[in-house]
Design a protein around this motif. Structure first.
Motif: not given
Length: 325
Positions: A104-111, A131-133, A138-139, A246-255
């Protein structure tokens, strides 16, 4: 989301009279096709075929275009199965296999994710844990149901959506390669916003070559690699990220969690198929360097290079950077 190029092409050769190329803005990203042909008429005809192929596939698999088969699947989430053609069914099936492979690190239902993270400078504080949860409620790729006999796709839950952005550009690159080979083009290179695939050789007999640049210092090259009938894809977050406490968060989200990936700024994957390189690059970002590289080490004929957010370089077991410096 694809970023600006982390892979660039080296000079092509002194025999440019047999090399023809076109650039365009397609899929909302830079696109480049380079072919070797006998003359300009044939060369530019191949280039035009490539551009037409991008548009053809986009009108099958985009989740932004309302008339595509993928959009029809999304509109009928929780309602009914949707019949799709063999090409779309096959791509979704392969994408689900990668979802299983990567847990599930790659998940086509990420949309289906709510877009609560902003990487345009407007975010002043992190979203709340609740909010994050809720953003990923729906993923779940396991709720995508395929019927091979009927060639249908069904999303179990209302509000679910699939998106093929994490594999689609790679698939398009592979489709162009296959099409042009069938049309008699013996050599070429396709670059779909950093998803690169090649076949054949340059006019002087040398292989197509790509250089992997240091995302922390764009003036430096880690290594240059020949690409012989193979593909490479780089995903990165050095331009799109936010920093909190101080923590860097990328635009790639863990689905799976709704939290952005951390610890990595760049992943490059080498494979025979661009769609596989495309999907696995995103997966490694989400899984992290240790788990990601361990996975790649277990898959034949696939290699990767990972750059951490501290600038350290990590490679899979069969890459010897000294050989390509």
């Amino acid at each position: 989301m694809r970023i600006s190029f982390l892979v660039f092409l080296l000079s092509f050769s002194a025999f440019a009279q047999n090399t023809y190329k076109k650039k365009a803005a397609l899929l909302g990203s830079p696109f480049e096709i380079i072919v070797v042909a006998n003359d300009s008429v044939q060369g530019y005809a191949y280039c035009d075929m490539a551009i037409a192929e991008v548009k053809r596939v986009e009108n099958l698999i985009s989740d932004w275009i309302p008339t595509t088969q993928v959009s029809e699947i999304n509109r009928n989430a929780g309602i009914k199965s949707v019949k799709v053609n063999a090409e779309v069914f096959g791509l979704i099936d392969r994408a689900l296999k990668i979802s299983h492979l990567t847990d599930g690190a790659f998940d086509i239902s990420y949309a289906s994710m709510d877009k609560i993270w902003k990487f345009d400078g407007s975010m002043k504080q992190m979203p709340s844990e609740d909010e994050i949860k809720a953003s990923v409620s729906k993923v779940g790729y396991k709720n995508v149901v395929l019927d091979a006999q009927a060639s249908t796709v069904f999303l179990k839950n209302t509000g679910m959506k699939i998106g093929l952005g994490g594999i689609g550009q790679g698939y398009i690159a592979d489709s162009i390669k296959e099409l042009l080979q069938k049309k008699g083009c013996s050599s070429g290179l396709v670059n779909v916003s950093g998803d690169i695939t090649t076949w054949g050789y340059q006019p002087d007999g040398s292989p197509w070559t790509v250089a992997i640049i240091n995302p922390m210092n764009k003036e430096k090259v880690f290594a240059s690699f020949p690409l012989i009938d193979s593909a490479v894809e780089t995903s990165g977050s050095y331009e799109k990220f936010v920093t909190f406490n101080g923590k860097r968060y990328s635009h790639i989200i863990d689905p799976r969690t709704g939290y952005p990936a951390t610890g990595i700024v760049s992943v490059t994957v080498f494979a025979k198929k661009t769609e596989i390189a495309d999907a696995l690059a995103t997966s490694i970002f989400v899984m992290g360097k240790d788990v990601g590289i361990s996975l790649i080490d277990q898959i034949p004929n696939i290699e990767c290079i990972v750059v951490s957010d501290t600038g350290e370089l990590f490679v899979s077991k069969n890459i010897d950077l000294k050989k390509y410096n």
